[in-house]
Design an enzyme around this catalytic site. Structure first.
Site, PDB file in Angstrom:
ATOM      1  N   THR A 144       4.473   9.158  -7.164  1.00  0.00           N
ATOM      2  CA  THR A 144       5.303   8.628  -6.089  1.00  0.00           C
ATOM      3  C   THR A 144       6.549   9.484  -5.898  1.00  0.00           C
ATOM      4  O   THR A 144       7.095  10.026  -6.865  1.00  0.00           O
ATOM      5  CB  THR A 144       5.692   7.159  -6.372  1.00  0.00           C
ATOM      6  OG1 THR A 144       6.681   6.749  -5.437  1.00  0.00           O
ATOM      7  CG2 THR A 144       6.242   6.959  -7.767  1.00  0.00           C
ATOM      8  N   SER A 179      12.935   1.883 -10.439  1.00  0.00           N
ATOM      9  CA  SER A 179      12.357   0.608 -10.889  1.00  0.00           C
ATOM     10  C   SER A 179      11.483   0.889 -12.105  1.00  0.00           C
ATOM     11  O   SER A 179      11.092   2.034 -12.345  1.00  0.00           O
ATOM     12  CB  SER A 179      11.498  -0.031  -9.787  1.00  0.00           C
ATOM     13  OG  SER A 179      10.268   0.678  -9.653  1.00  0.00           O
ATOM     14  N   TYR A 181       8.461   0.088 -12.277  1.00  0.00           N
ATOM     15  CA  TYR A 181       7.207   0.612 -11.709  1.00  0.00           C
ATOM     16  C   TYR A 181       7.306   2.129 -11.528  1.00  0.00           C
ATOM     17  O   TYR A 181       6.438   2.884 -11.976  1.00  0.00           O
ATOM     18  CB  TYR A 181       6.886  -0.050 -10.357  1.00  0.00           C
ATOM     19  CG  TYR A 181       6.107   0.879  -9.473  1.00  0.00           C
ATOM     20  CD1 TYR A 181       4.786   1.207  -9.779  1.00  0.00           C
ATOM     21  CD2 TYR A 181       6.699   1.528  -8.369  1.00  0.00           C
ATOM     22  CE1 TYR A 181       4.081   2.119  -9.015  1.00  0.00           C
ATOM     23  CE2 TYR A 181       6.005   2.431  -7.603  1.00  0.00           C
ATOM     24  CZ  TYR A 181       4.697   2.725  -7.930  1.00  0.00           C
ATOM     25  OH  TYR A 181       4.003   3.653  -7.197  1.00  0.00           O
ATOM     26  N   HIS A 182       8.371   2.583 -10.825  1.00  0.00           N
ATOM     27  CA  HIS A 182       8.483   4.020 -10.573  1.00  0.00           C
ATOM     28  C   HIS A 182       8.552   4.785 -11.905  1.00  0.00           C
ATOM     29  O   HIS A 182       8.016   5.885 -12.031  1.00  0.00           O
ATOM     30  CB  HIS A 182       9.719   4.321  -9.715  1.00  0.00           C
ATOM     31  CG  HIS A 182       9.578   3.900  -8.268  1.00  0.00           C
ATOM     32  ND1 HIS A 182      10.101   2.738  -7.770  1.00  0.00           N
ATOM     33  CD2 HIS A 182       8.960   4.517  -7.217  1.00  0.00           C
ATOM     34  CE1 HIS A 182       9.815   2.644  -6.466  1.00  0.00           C
ATOM     35  NE2 HIS A 182       9.134   3.705  -6.103  1.00  0.00           N
ATOM     36  N   LYS A 185       5.221   5.709 -13.396  1.00  0.00           N
ATOM     37  CA  LYS A 185       4.606   6.922 -12.829  1.00  0.00           C
ATOM     38  C   LYS A 185       5.212   8.183 -13.465  1.00  0.00           C
ATOM     39  O   LYS A 185       4.517   9.192 -13.617  1.00  0.00           O
ATOM     40  CB  LYS A 185       4.822   6.955 -11.317  1.00  0.00           C
ATOM     41  CG  LYS A 185       4.180   5.802 -10.553  1.00  0.00           C
ATOM     42  CD  LYS A 185       2.753   6.128 -10.162  1.00  0.00           C
ATOM     43  CE  LYS A 185       2.185   5.090  -9.199  1.00  0.00           C
ATOM     44  NZ  LYS A 185       0.778   5.338  -8.861  1.00  0.00           N
TER      45      LYS A 185
HETATM   46  O1  USQ Z   1      12.234  -5.403   3.947  1.00  0.00           O
HETATM   47  C1  USQ Z   1      12.585  -4.341   3.396  1.00  0.00           C
HETATM   48  C2  USQ Z   1      11.763  -3.654   2.477  1.00  0.00           C
HETATM   49  C3  USQ Z   1      12.252  -2.501   1.916  1.00  0.00           C
HETATM   50  N1  USQ Z   1      13.481  -2.014   2.245  1.00  0.00           N
HETATM   51  C4  USQ Z   1      13.953  -0.743   1.659  1.00  0.00           C
HETATM   52  O2  USQ Z   1      13.003   0.227   2.001  1.00  0.00           O
HETATM   53  C5  USQ Z   1      12.891   1.216   0.977  1.00  0.00           C
HETATM   54  C6  USQ Z   1      11.436   1.376   0.604  1.00  0.00           C
HETATM   55  O3  USQ Z   1      10.948   0.162   0.084  1.00  0.00           O
HETATM   56  P1  USQ Z   1       9.375  -0.167   0.060  1.00  0.00           P
HETATM   57  O4  USQ Z   1       9.216  -1.550  -0.488  1.00  0.00           O
HETATM   58  O5  USQ Z   1       8.759   0.151   1.366  1.00  0.00           O
HETATM   59  O6  USQ Z   1       8.832   0.949  -0.938  1.00  0.00           O
HETATM   60  P2  USQ Z   1       8.926   1.129  -2.519  1.00  0.00           P
HETATM   61  O7  USQ Z   1       9.396  -0.086  -3.214  1.00  0.00           O
HETATM   62  O8  USQ Z   1       9.685   2.384  -2.791  1.00  0.00           O
HETATM   63  O9  USQ Z   1       7.403   1.337  -2.937  1.00  0.00           O
HETATM   64  C7  USQ Z   1       6.394   1.779  -2.021  1.00  0.00           C
HETATM   65  O10 USQ Z   1       6.547   3.160  -1.779  1.00  0.00           O
HETATM   66  C8  USQ Z   1       6.486   3.976  -2.967  1.00  0.00           C
HETATM   67  C9  USQ Z   1       6.698   5.394  -2.502  1.00  0.00           C
HETATM   68  S1  USQ Z   1       8.364   5.891  -2.653  1.00  0.00           S
HETATM   69  O11 USQ Z   1       9.215   4.927  -1.938  1.00  0.00           O
HETATM   70  O12 USQ Z   1       8.692   5.856  -4.072  1.00  0.00           O
HETATM   71  O13 USQ Z   1       8.469   7.202  -2.120  1.00  0.00           O
HETATM   72  C10 USQ Z   1       5.144   3.768  -3.649  1.00  0.00           C
HETATM   73  O14 USQ Z   1       5.117   4.479  -4.862  1.00  0.00           O
HETATM   74  C11 USQ Z   1       4.899   2.300  -3.925  1.00  0.00           C
HETATM   75  O15 USQ Z   1       3.604   2.097  -4.475  1.00  0.00           O
HETATM   76  C12 USQ Z   1       5.033   1.492  -2.634  1.00  0.00           C
HETATM   77  O16 USQ Z   1       4.888   0.103  -2.892  1.00  0.00           O
HETATM   78  C13 USQ Z   1      13.793   0.740  -0.154  1.00  0.00           C
HETATM   79  O17 USQ Z   1      14.977   1.464  -0.079  1.00  0.00           O
HETATM   80  C14 USQ Z   1      14.038  -0.728   0.147  1.00  0.00           C
HETATM   81  O18 USQ Z   1      15.279  -1.186  -0.304  1.00  0.00           O
HETATM   82  C15 USQ Z   1      14.290  -2.682   3.153  1.00  0.00           C
HETATM   83  O19 USQ Z   1      15.390  -2.257   3.463  1.00  0.00           O
HETATM   84  N2  USQ Z   1      13.808  -3.833   3.709  1.00  0.00           N
END
Ligand code: USQ
Length: 385
Positions: A144, A179, A181-182, A185
């Site tokens: 990720t 997190s 989770y992260h 990875k």
């Molecule tokens: O309603 C929401 C949902 C999320 N966010 C923000 O949007 C960002 C991304 O959140 P997300 O829930 O879309 O993504 P994340 O938790 O990072 O995890 C998802 O995206 C990751 C890629 S990355 O974000 O790490 O590049 C993958 O590894 C995970 O499996 C996948 O669930 C964060 O800053 C979060 O605070 C908001 O502002 N509002």
């Protein structure tokens, strides 16, 4: 090629299996169905109804005449993992089979421990199985972009050329994820790099950004081939959530100021990237890292893009950020390796967003607004027992 897709019943695993099968590869999927179990635990469900894996595989056979083998089991069960690798004898293993939600891992101690044991032990069993059964198998593993966090320097593709006190070295890029989770990875990446270094395995770590979209050419062939479309605050990812919120007349839930910037990627590019990685394997002993994202956007920009594309009124709410993350930061990422292999990115366009609105409208009456607001607080950590 013979390709085994682990986590082949999930949001991305299933469309990947179909894409590879359609491209002419011999494909098998493996899954233990725990993703469906998380829904029962959380009282959530995919907005788009999904069929059982057995029905999906049968529908694929009816629609295309192509067969997909199934293995039902858990990578943490080493006997199952070894037997599957022996039976299917893959050329490449695509590994999606992990607990993938950051909020799920932050519910409490139990969910953090579960996430790290499940992800790290499953991958370790797989590395041993590959080493002992056929070290030539190419492991294509979903990492990720969140492994890197938001450093104040450019993010490179996995490795960093370093000069320090007059000496130079090539090191794994320093990680500062957000997190448990992260972090799982990150631990996997280290275990894989070590396995490549000591046993000569070949592995590609795909550091993927936040995926959006719900359809690929293959899943659109028949309703029974649909993949998940999640909107709950634990498993729903940000752009998909905003689309569904707009359609339901719910304010778009931007956490904090929304200045936090992430790499994003269309689901149709995800499946193509996996194919490119499989068809261009890493060398024996090589731990190769690709940044699997096509553009960067702040959360607020994503919300504004969705709100502007929505044919109606969509409001944006700034909620107190339940996560601990920087909301203003530098973000510049190198992501050229997959493009050099032939990826032609689908950038976020109104066309895709409007087709997502249509999907959300079609199934909007299935939504449960109780799971929309974030309930997991990074600072609270849910208690220790
Ligand atoms: O309603 C929401 C949902 C999320 N966010 C923000 O949007 C960002 C991304 O959140 P997300 O829930 O879309 O993504 P994340 O938790 O990072 O995890 C998802 O995206 C990751 C890629 S990355 O974000 O790490 O590049 C993958 O590894 C995970 O499996 C996948 O669930 C964060 O800053 C979060 O605070 C908001 O502002 N509002």
């Amino acid at each position: 090629m013979r390709v085994l897709v682990l986590g082949g019943d999930g949001y991305l695993g299933w469309p990947t299996a179909l894409y590879l099968s359609q491209a002419g590869h011999d494909v098998a999927v493996a899954d233990n169905f725990v993703r469906r179990q998380y829904d029962f635990e959380l009282g959530a469900d995919s907005l788009v109804p999904i069929e059982s894996l057995q029905t999906r595989v049968e529908a694929w056979r009816q629609v295309t005449g192509k067969t997909i083998d199934m293995f039902i089991g858990d990578l943490c069960d080493a006997d199952f993992t070894y037997q599957m690798i022996k039976d299917f004898a893959p050329d490449a293993v695509v590994h999606f089979a992990e607990q993938r939600a950051a909020p799920y891992s932050m519910i409490d101690r139990k969910h953090a421990v579960y996430t790290q044991v499940n992800n790290v032990v499953g991958t370790l069993n797989l590395l041993y199985a590959i080493k002992e059964i056929n070290p030539d198998i190419h492991l294509v593993k979903l990492g990720t972009m969140g492994e890197y966090g938001t450093p104040n320097i450019d993010i490179e593709e996995g490795w960093l050329d370093l000069e320090y006190k007059g000496r130079t070295d090539r090191v794994l890029y320093p990680k500062r994820p957000g997190s448990f989770y992260h972090l799982s990875k990150v631990h996997d990446s280290h275990n894989m790099e070590f396995a490549c270094r000591i046993w000569g395995l070949r592995a590609t770590d795909l550091n993927q950004g936040v995926v959006y979209g719900q359809q690929t050419a293959e899943t659109a062939l028949d309703d029974r081939l649909a993949t998940r479309f999640d909107y709950d605050a634990v498993f729903g990812t940000v752009l998909n959530r905003f689309v569904i919120q707009a359609v339901l007349g719910h304010p778009l839930t931007v956490y904090g100021s929304g200045g936090q910037t992430r790499g994003i990627i269309d689901i149709r590019d995800t499946v193509r990237c996996i194919e490119l990685a499989c068809e261009n394997p890493a060398e024996p002993g090589e731990f190769r890292v690709f940044n699997q994202m096509t553009e960067s956007m702040s959360v607020l920009q994503i919300a504004q893009t969705v709100a502007e594309a929505f044919p109606g009124a969509a409001t944006i709410d700034h909620l107190d950020n339940p996560r601990v993350e920087k909301e203003e930061h530098y973000y510049k990422v190198t992501h050229t390796a997959l493009v050099e292999l032939g990826l032609e990115p689908h950038l976020l366009s109104d066309t895709l967003i409007s087709s997502l609105f249509d999907i959300a409208k079609r199934y909007g009456d299935r939504a449960n607004l109780d799971v929309m607001r974030p309930g997991v607080d990074w600072r609270g950590a849910g208690g220790g027992r």
